[in-house]
Motif scaffolding. Structure first.
Motif, PDB file in Angstrom:
ATOM      1  N   LEU A  16       0.736  -1.149   0.072  1.00  0.00           N
ATOM      2  CA  LEU A  16      -0.027   0.030  -0.017  1.00  0.00           C
ATOM      3  C   LEU A  16       0.965   1.229  -0.099  1.00  0.00           C
ATOM      4  CD1 LEU A  16      -3.014   1.198  -0.051  1.00  0.00           C
ATOM      5  CD2 LEU A  16      -2.952   0.894   2.280  1.00  0.00           C
ATOM      6  N   ILE A  17       1.855   1.361   0.686  1.00  0.00           N
ATOM      7  CA  ILE A  17       2.827   2.351   0.650  1.00  0.00           C
ATOM      8  C   ILE A  17       3.324   2.564  -0.694  1.00  0.00           C
ATOM      9  CG2 ILE A  17       5.089   3.097   1.728  1.00  0.00           C
ATOM     10  CD1 ILE A  17       4.279   1.857   4.436  1.00  0.00           C
ATOM     11  N   ALA A  18       3.919   1.591  -1.378  1.00  0.00           N
ATOM     12  CA  ALA A  18       4.413   1.387  -2.445  1.00  0.00           C
ATOM     13  C   ALA A  18       3.302   2.245  -3.408  1.00  0.00           C
ATOM     14  CB  ALA A  18       5.037   0.203  -2.962  1.00  0.00           C
ATOM     15  N   MET A  21       2.781   5.781  -2.998  1.00  0.00           N
ATOM     16  CA  MET A  21       4.169   6.686  -3.547  1.00  0.00           C
ATOM     17  C   MET A  21       4.162   6.826  -4.988  1.00  0.00           C
ATOM     18  SD  MET A  21       5.361   7.936  -0.802  1.00  0.00           S
ATOM     19  CE  MET A  21       6.868   8.044  -1.132  1.00  0.00           C
ATOM     20  N   LEU A  22       3.835   5.690  -5.758  1.00  0.00           N
ATOM     21  CA  LEU A  22       3.875   5.744  -7.129  1.00  0.00           C
ATOM     22  C   LEU A  22       2.721   6.587  -7.957  1.00  0.00           C
ATOM     23  CD1 LEU A  22       4.387   1.924  -7.869  1.00  0.00           C
ATOM     24  CD2 LEU A  22       6.057   3.711  -8.448  1.00  0.00           C
ATOM     25  N   GLN A  23       1.820   7.083  -7.270  1.00  0.00           N
ATOM     26  CA  GLN A  23       0.625   7.908  -7.623  1.00  0.00           C
ATOM     27  C   GLN A  23       1.206   9.309  -8.113  1.00  0.00           C
ATOM     28  OE1 GLN A  23      -3.089   7.738  -6.764  1.00  0.00           O
ATOM     29  NE2 GLN A  23      -2.921   5.573  -6.236  1.00  0.00           N
ATOM     30  N   THR A  24       0.864   9.940  -9.157  1.00  0.00           N
ATOM     31  CA  THR A  24       1.094  11.087  -9.660  1.00  0.00           C
ATOM     32  C   THR A  24       0.441  12.086  -8.704  1.00  0.00           C
ATOM     33  OG1 THR A  24      -0.688  11.053 -11.242  1.00  0.00           O
ATOM     34  CG2 THR A  24       1.304  10.304 -11.856  1.00  0.00           C
ATOM     35  N   LYS A  55      -7.435   2.281  -8.770  1.00  0.00           N
ATOM     36  CA  LYS A  55      -8.273   1.281  -8.364  1.00  0.00           C
ATOM     37  C   LYS A  55      -7.501   0.430  -7.461  1.00  0.00           C
ATOM     38  CE  LYS A  55     -11.006   1.752 -12.479  1.00  0.00           C
ATOM     39  NZ  LYS A  55     -11.446   1.034 -13.607  1.00  0.00           N
ATOM     40  N   ILE A  56      -6.087  -0.043  -7.597  1.00  0.00           N
ATOM     41  CA  ILE A  56      -5.329  -0.926  -7.031  1.00  0.00           C
ATOM     42  C   ILE A  56      -5.166  -0.225  -5.440  1.00  0.00           C
ATOM     43  CG2 ILE A  56      -3.056  -1.856  -6.597  1.00  0.00           C
ATOM     44  CD1 ILE A  56      -2.640  -1.874  -9.826  1.00  0.00           C
ATOM     45  N   THR A  57      -5.145   1.038  -5.324  1.00  0.00           N
ATOM     46  CA  THR A  57      -4.866   1.609  -4.125  1.00  0.00           C
ATOM     47  C   THR A  57      -5.970   1.587  -3.175  1.00  0.00           C
ATOM     48  OG1 THR A  57      -3.427   3.245  -5.135  1.00  0.00           O
ATOM     49  CG2 THR A  57      -4.467   3.718  -2.715  1.00  0.00           C
TER      50      THR A  57
END
Length: 75
Positions: A16-18, A21-24, A55-57
């Motif tokens: 979840l943290i990863a 952090m990948l989100q724009t 959606k994954i988040t």
């Protein structure tokens, strides 16, 4: 059983943290995070407008909350 659930919970936390952090970064501050600068009367297509990463988040955060409740109930 509780040890296994705790290990899965830690792995879920890291995932979840990863993903977060990948989100724009969205522009517009607080209102930009909800999709626009003003109020929107039509919110029927919100799920379709979300990106795959969003959606994954959502899925990971729901899994995190459910697993947290399950860990609390397991003795």
């Amino acid at each position: 059983m509780k040890i296994f659930l705790s290990i899965v919970h830690i792995a879920l936390c890291i995932a979840l943290i990863a993903v977060v952090m990948l989100q724009t970064r969205k522009t517009g501050g607080f209102t930009g995070s909800f999709g626009g600068a003003g109020t929107q009367a039509d919110t029927s297509g919100t799920w379709q407008r979300m990106t795959g990463l969003t959606k994954i988040t959502v899925g990971l955060s729901l899994a995190f909350m459910l697993l947290s409740l399950i860990i609390c109930l397991v003795r």
